[in-house]
Design a protein around this motif. Structure first.
Motif, PDB file in Angstrom:
ATOM      1  N   VAL A   1       0.779  -1.067   0.103  1.00 39.81           N
ATOM      2  CA  VAL A   1       0.097   0.098  -0.002  1.00 39.81           C
ATOM      3  C   VAL A   1       0.916   1.156   0.021  1.00 39.81           C
ATOM      4  O   VAL A   1       0.454   2.265  -0.153  1.00 39.81           O
ATOM      5  CB  VAL A   1      -0.941   0.018   1.201  1.00 39.81           C
ATOM      6  CG1 VAL A   1      -0.461   0.213   2.327  1.00 39.81           C
ATOM      7  CG2 VAL A   1      -2.333   0.916   0.964  1.00 39.81           C
ATOM      8  N   ASN A   2       2.214   1.092   0.366  1.00 42.18           N
ATOM      9  CA  ASN A   2       3.112   2.149   0.267  1.00 42.18           C
ATOM     10  C   ASN A   2       4.155   2.189  -0.708  1.00 42.18           C
ATOM     11  O   ASN A   2       5.029   3.096  -0.887  1.00 42.18           O
ATOM     12  CB  ASN A   2       3.646   2.321   1.773  1.00 42.18           C
ATOM     13  CG  ASN A   2       2.873   2.524   2.870  1.00 42.18           C
ATOM     14  OD1 ASN A   2       1.972   3.563   3.035  1.00 42.18           O
ATOM     15  ND2 ASN A   2       2.846   1.556   3.915  1.00 42.18           N
ATOM     16  N   SER A   3       3.889   1.438  -1.818  1.00 39.59           N
ATOM     17  CA  SER A   3       4.610   1.283  -2.897  1.00 39.59           C
ATOM     18  C   SER A   3       4.743   2.530  -3.749  1.00 39.59           C
ATOM     19  O   SER A   3       3.710   3.221  -3.561  1.00 39.59           O
ATOM     20  CB  SER A   3       4.454   0.080  -3.643  1.00 39.59           C
ATOM     21  OG  SER A   3       4.729  -1.163  -3.083  1.00 39.59           O
ATOM     22  N   ASN A   4       6.013   3.150  -4.126  1.00 36.36           N
ATOM     23  CA  ASN A   4       6.126   4.023  -5.310  1.00 36.36           C
ATOM     24  C   ASN A   4       4.921   3.641  -6.505  1.00 36.36           C
ATOM     25  O   ASN A   4       5.193   2.369  -7.003  1.00 36.36           O
ATOM     26  CB  ASN A   4       7.391   4.189  -5.880  1.00 36.36           C
ATOM     27  CG  ASN A   4       8.222   4.923  -4.632  1.00 36.36           C
ATOM     28  OD1 ASN A   4       7.662   5.404  -3.978  1.00 36.36           O
ATOM     29  ND2 ASN A   4       9.535   4.492  -4.637  1.00 36.36           N
ATOM     30  N   VAL A  64     -13.278   4.028  -2.409  1.00 37.90           N
ATOM     31  CA  VAL A  64     -11.981   4.144  -2.448  1.00 37.90           C
ATOM     32  C   VAL A  64     -11.268   3.532  -3.437  1.00 37.90           C
ATOM     33  O   VAL A  64     -11.355   2.484  -3.841  1.00 37.90           O
ATOM     34  CB  VAL A  64     -11.335   3.695  -1.165  1.00 37.90           C
ATOM     35  CG1 VAL A  64      -9.782   3.739  -1.092  1.00 37.90           C
ATOM     36  CG2 VAL A  64     -11.986   4.315   0.240  1.00 37.90           C
ATOM     37  N   THR A  65     -10.638   4.485  -4.265  1.00 39.22           N
ATOM     38  CA  THR A  65      -9.933   4.013  -5.551  1.00 39.22           C
ATOM     39  C   THR A  65      -8.306   3.671  -5.287  1.00 39.22           C
ATOM     40  O   THR A  65      -7.547   4.671  -5.093  1.00 39.22           O
ATOM     41  CB  THR A  65     -10.137   4.650  -6.411  1.00 39.22           C
ATOM     42  OG1 THR A  65     -11.515   4.796  -7.070  1.00 39.22           O
ATOM     43  CG2 THR A  65      -9.501   4.191  -8.084  1.00 39.22           C
ATOM     44  N   TYR A  66      -7.830   2.360  -5.735  1.00 38.59           N
ATOM     45  CA  TYR A  66      -6.360   2.239  -5.869  1.00 38.59           C
ATOM     46  C   TYR A  66      -5.937   1.980  -7.282  1.00 38.59           C
ATOM     47  O   TYR A  66      -6.371   1.243  -7.790  1.00 38.59           O
ATOM     48  CB  TYR A  66      -6.127   0.768  -4.966  1.00 38.59           C
ATOM     49  CG  TYR A  66      -6.573   0.825  -3.482  1.00 38.59           C
ATOM     50  CD1 TYR A  66      -5.760   1.000  -2.513  1.00 38.59           C
ATOM     51  CD2 TYR A  66      -7.933   0.728  -3.125  1.00 38.59           C
ATOM     52  CE1 TYR A  66      -6.113   1.075  -1.336  1.00 38.59           C
ATOM     53  CE2 TYR A  66      -8.171   0.639  -1.894  1.00 38.59           C
ATOM     54  CZ  TYR A  66      -7.467   0.966  -0.891  1.00 38.59           C
ATOM     55  OH  TYR A  66      -7.720   0.965   0.685  1.00 38.59           O
ATOM     56  N   SER A  67      -4.781   2.913  -7.432  1.00 39.98           N
ATOM     57  CA  SER A  67      -4.379   3.114  -8.923  1.00 39.98           C
ATOM     58  C   SER A  67      -2.899   2.408  -8.822  1.00 39.98           C
ATOM     59  O   SER A  67      -1.979   3.248  -7.807  1.00 39.98           O
ATOM     60  CB  SER A  67      -4.563   4.111  -9.709  1.00 39.98           C
ATOM     61  OG  SER A  67      -5.710   4.289  -9.785  1.00 39.98           O
ATOM     62  N   TYR A  68      -2.274   1.900  -9.785  1.00 45.36           N
ATOM     63  CA  TYR A  68      -0.835   1.285  -9.711  1.00 45.36           C
ATOM     64  C   TYR A  68      -0.445   1.611 -11.335  1.00 45.36           C
ATOM     65  O   TYR A  68      -0.972   0.934 -12.050  1.00 45.36           O
ATOM     66  CB  TYR A  68      -0.655  -0.011  -9.250  1.00 45.36           C
ATOM     67  CG  TYR A  68       0.805  -0.203  -9.140  1.00 45.36           C
ATOM     68  CD1 TYR A  68       1.803   0.470  -8.568  1.00 45.36           C
ATOM     69  CD2 TYR A  68       1.358  -1.169 -10.153  1.00 45.36           C
ATOM     70  CE1 TYR A  68       3.272   0.076  -8.453  1.00 45.36           C
ATOM     71  CE2 TYR A  68       2.774  -1.558 -10.335  1.00 45.36           C
ATOM     72  CZ  TYR A  68       3.559  -1.057  -9.596  1.00 45.36           C
ATOM     73  OH  TYR A  68       5.034  -1.122  -9.453  1.00 45.36           O
ATOM     74  N   LEU A  86       1.645   3.536  -6.279  1.00 46.22           N
ATOM     75  CA  LEU A  86       0.512   3.257  -6.155  1.00 46.22           C
ATOM     76  C   LEU A  86      -0.196   4.694  -5.228  1.00 46.22           C
ATOM     77  O   LEU A  86       0.291   5.309  -4.541  1.00 46.22           O
ATOM     78  CB  LEU A  86       0.477   2.129  -4.894  1.00 46.22           C
ATOM     79  CG  LEU A  86      -0.931   1.944  -4.457  1.00 46.22           C
ATOM     80  CD1 LEU A  86      -1.560   0.841  -5.522  1.00 46.22           C
ATOM     81  CD2 LEU A  86      -0.696   1.060  -3.132  1.00 46.22           C
ATOM     82  N   THR A  87      -1.298   4.826  -6.043  1.00 43.18           N
ATOM     83  CA  THR A  87      -2.110   6.134  -5.320  1.00 43.18           C
ATOM     84  C   THR A  87      -3.493   5.722  -4.911  1.00 43.18           C
ATOM     85  O   THR A  87      -3.993   4.622  -5.132  1.00 43.18           O
ATOM     86  CB  THR A  87      -2.327   7.072  -6.589  1.00 43.18           C
ATOM     87  OG1 THR A  87      -3.111   6.536  -7.574  1.00 43.18           O
ATOM     88  CG2 THR A  87      -0.772   7.731  -7.065  1.00 43.18           C
ATOM     89  N   ASN A  93       2.070   0.894 -17.608  1.00 40.31           N
ATOM     90  CA  ASN A  93       0.507   0.354 -17.545  1.00 40.31           C
ATOM     91  C   ASN A  93      -0.012   0.747 -16.152  1.00 40.31           C
ATOM     92  O   ASN A  93       0.825   0.737 -15.117  1.00 40.31           O
ATOM     93  CB  ASN A  93       0.595  -1.050 -17.737  1.00 40.31           C
ATOM     94  CG  ASN A  93       1.197  -1.453 -19.233  1.00 40.31           C
ATOM     95  OD1 ASN A  93       0.700  -0.920 -20.248  1.00 40.31           O
ATOM     96  ND2 ASN A  93       2.219  -2.439 -18.998  1.00 40.31           N
ATOM     97  N   THR A  94      -1.578   1.212 -16.344  1.00 32.44           N
ATOM     98  CA  THR A  94      -2.100   1.627 -15.150  1.00 32.44           C
ATOM     99  C   THR A  94      -3.179   0.543 -14.720  1.00 32.44           C
ATOM    100  O   THR A  94      -3.974   0.234 -15.753  1.00 32.44           O
ATOM    101  CB  THR A  94      -2.558   2.879 -15.097  1.00 32.44           C
ATOM    102  OG1 THR A  94      -1.327   3.758 -15.289  1.00 32.44           O
ATOM    103  CG2 THR A  94      -3.264   3.255 -13.826  1.00 32.44           C
TER     104      THR A  94
END
Length: 521
Positions: free
Chosen positions: A418-421, A439-443, A423-424, A449-450
C-alpha cells in the motif's frame, strides 16, 4: 466489545413482604421458581458498579464428578473406584480418548493436576504410540488423527503436549540412549487443519524433553498443566517445565486427551485428580475460507461464516449454574452455506487441493476453522487485489487505506504494497458518519501500464440497544440482574451480559422500591 457511547437505563425492583397482597406474593413465588437456576446467592447488591454476569465462574472436576464433565470414546474406560481412565489396553489397533463436554474460557487461568502412565514398552520394546493432550478451536468432542498423530494432529488451531513413545516417524524428535534404544519424549506442539495425514511431522513448540524410561515405566507419574489466562501454558512433569504459547486464546478452547497403539501395543492411562477452570459462556463459531496466492498473500476477500452463542452463569449455593445456550446472532446464522472457490482474474487454481466446503449446520459446541485455497499467479502482468469493508460508525471509529488493500504485483513479479511507489489512493472516508464511501487504488508499473481497483467502505449505524424491565420479589429471595435486562451489541447480536454494568442498591431483606442503573460499554 466496545461501543462509542454509553446507554443508561433505570429500573425498579419491587420487594414485597410475604404478608402482602396475594398478587405480589404469587408474583414473588413465580419469580423464584422461574429463575431458580439463575439466581445469585447475594441478597443485596452494592452501590459499586459490577457486571450483570460473571464470565469467571470456576468449577473443579475431580473423582466425584468426572463423568459429569468428561466423555469417554473409543477404547477408553473409566474406573470410578480409583479415578483412572485407561485409554488403551496392551493391545494393537486401539484408540481411546476423553473429551471435556464444555468449552473453556481461555481468558482466565486454569490448572489441571493428574498422572500419566505411558506404559512399559518404552526402550525399543515395540510400544506405541503415546498420549496427547490438546486444547483446540474445533468442536467439543473432536479428536485428531491417530495412530501417528496421537489423537492431536489436524485439530483446528490446536495447542498442547504429547508424550511420544514411538519416535520412528519421519520428522519426529529422536534421541538415542547411550545404552541403546531411544528416549520417549515430552513436547509442546501446535497443529491445524492443514495437517491432513497422521504421520505429518509434529510442529514442536519449545524444546522436547527426553524421558528416561527407567523413571516412568509402568508408573503413574504426576504432572501439572497450568495456564495463566494470557496465552501461556506450562506442563510440569518430572524435572521438566515446558511453557508454550496458546494461539487465539481469546476464543474458548475445547479439550481432548487421547492415546493410540496402531500396529504395536502399550497400556496407557491418565488420571485427572483435579481440574479447575471457567466453563465458557460465549462461543463464536466460524468457518473462514481464504483465497491466497502461492506466497500466502490474500488475493480476494475471505468468505467468513459465523454464529454467536451465549449463555449466562450465576452462583447457586456456591456452585456455578448456567442457562441454556441460545443463538445470539441473526436467525439462520447457524446454517453455513456451501463455499466454492471463485474464479479470480489474473490467477489459476492450484490442483490437488480442496476447493469446495459443504454446507453445514453448527451449534454451541462447534468451533472455529480456517482454510486456505491456493491460486497460482499469472506472470507478466501487474495485479492489484482489494476488498470491501464495513465499519460501525462512532466517535472512535477509524479507517486507513491499508484496511481495504490486500496485495499486488508489478509486471516483473515484484510485490506491491500500500506504500509502494506508483500506487495512489483516492477517496475520502468519514468513519463517524454512516454511508458508502468508494476508495480507488491505482498502480502504474514501470512499463507505463496503469491498473485500477475500487473498494467500498460501508459505514453503518450502531445497532447497540439496552432495555430493562421492572420485577417483583419476595423478601429474602434472590435477585439476578440479568433477568431484567436485554439488548443488542453494535452489530445487532444478543448482548454479552458481562459487558453490561449494574449499579445501585437492592436490599431484598426489606420491602420497598429500589432503582438500579445499567449501562452497556
Amino acid at each position: 466489545m466496545q461501543v462509542t457511547y454509553k446507554l443508561y437505563k433505570a429500573k425498579k425492583i419491587w420487594v414485597t413482604a410475604l404478608a402482602a397482597t396475594a398478587i405480589f406474593a404469587v408474583a414473588g413465588m413465580q419469580q423464584n421458581v422461574v429463575h431458580a437456576d439463575s439466581q445469585t446467592n447475594a441478597s443485596q447488591s452494592t452501590n459499586s458498579s459490577q457486571s450483570v454476569t460473571d464470565d469467571n465462574l470456576k468449577v473443579t472436576v475431580d473423582q466425584s464428578n468426572f463423568l459429569q464433565y468428561f466423555k469417554l470414546a473409543g477404547t477408553a474406560t473409566y474406573d470410578s473406584s480409583n479415578n483412572l481412565t485407561t485409554l488403551t489396553t496392551d493391545g494393537t489397533g486401539e484408540d481411546g480418548n476423553v473429551t471435556l463436554k464444555t468449552k473453556i474460557n481461555a481468558n482466565d487461568a486454569f490448572v489441571l493436576h493428574g498422572t500419566i502412565n505411558i506404559g512399559t514398552k518404552l526402550d525399543g520394546g515395540g510400544g506405541a504410540d503415546g498420549i496427547g493432550i490438546a486444547f483446540h478451536h474445533g468442536p467439543v468432542g473432536a479428536i485428531g488423527y491417530d495412530p501417528g498423530g496421537i489423537s492431536v494432529k489436524g485439530l483446528p488451531t490446536s495447542t498442547g503436549f504429547v508424550f511420544d513413545t514411538w519416535v520412528l516417524n519421519n520428522g519426529d524428535h529422536h534421541d538415542v540412549r547411550p545404552q541403546g534404544g531411544s528416549y520417549p519424549y515430552l513436547a509442546g506442539f501446535n497443529s491445524d487443519v492443514d495437517q491432513t495425514y497422521p504421520d505429518d511431522p509434529f510442529r514442536y513448540s519449545g524444546q522436547p524433553y527426553d524421558i528416561e524410561p527407567t523413571k516412568v515405566s509402568g508408573k503413574d507419574v504426576p504432572f501439572t498443566l497450568s495456564y495463566d489466562g494470557n496465552g501461556h501454558m506450562t506442563m510440569s512433569y518430572l524435572d521438566a517445565n515446558i511453557t508454550i504459547p496458546v494461539t487465539d486464546f481469546k476464543d474458548p478452547l475445547a479439550l481432548s486427551i487421547g492415546a493410540s497403539t496402531g500396529a504395536f501395543s502399550n497400556l496407557q492411562t491418565v488420571r485427572i485428580n483435579d481440574f479447575t477452570f471457567d466453563p465458557a459462556q460465549n462461543n463464536t463459531v466460524s468457518r473462514t475460507v481464504n483465497y491466497v496466492d502461492q506466497n500466502g498473500n490474500k488475493i480476494a476477500p475471505s468468505t467468513v461464516q459465523s454464529a454467536i452463542y451465549r449463555r449466562q452463569g450465576t452462583l447457586v449455593n456456591g456452585q456455578p449454574t448456567y442457562t441454556d445456550w441460545y443463538l445470539a446472532s441473526q436467525t439462520g446464522s447457524d446454517q453455513f452455506d456451501q463455499v466454492n472457490a471463485p474464479a479470480i482474474s489474473g490467477y489459476n487454481l492450484q490442483s490437488g487441493q480442496t476447493t469446495s466446503y459443504a454446507a453445514e449446520t453448527v451449534n454451541q459446541d462447534s468451533g472455529q476453522t480456517e482454510y486456505n485455497i491456493v491460486y497460482n499467479r499469472n506472470t507478466g502482468q501487474s495485479l492489484l487485489n482489494v476488498q470491501d469493508s464495513t465499519i460501525v460508525a462512532g466517535p472512535n471509529a477509524k479507517w486507513q487505506k491499508s484496511d481495504n488493500f490486500l496485495s499486488g504485483y508489478d509486471q516483473n513479479g515484484n510485490q506491491v504494497n500500500v506504500n509502494s511507489n506508483g500506487l495512489t489512493v483516492s477517496g475520502n472516508v468519514d468513519p463517524k458518519t454512516p454511508g458508502d464511501y468508494p476508495v480507488t487504488y491505482s498502480y502504474k508499473d514501470s512499463a507505463g501500464n496503469t491498473i485500477t481497483k475500487t473498494a467500498t467502505v460501508h459505514v453503518v449505524a450502531s445497532q447497540a440497544s439496552l432495555s430493562t424491565s421492572n420485577s417483583t420479589l419476595l423478601v429474602n429471595s434472590k435477585w439476578n440482574p440479568a433477568d431484567n435486562v436485554s439488548g443488542t451489541d453494535e452489530n445487532g447480536n444478543g448482548l454479552n451480559m458481562s459487558n453490561v454494568q449494574v449499579s445501585g442498591t437492592v436490599d431484598t431483606t426489606k420491602p420497598g422500591a429500589y432503582s438500579c442503573y445499567l449501562h452497556l460499554y
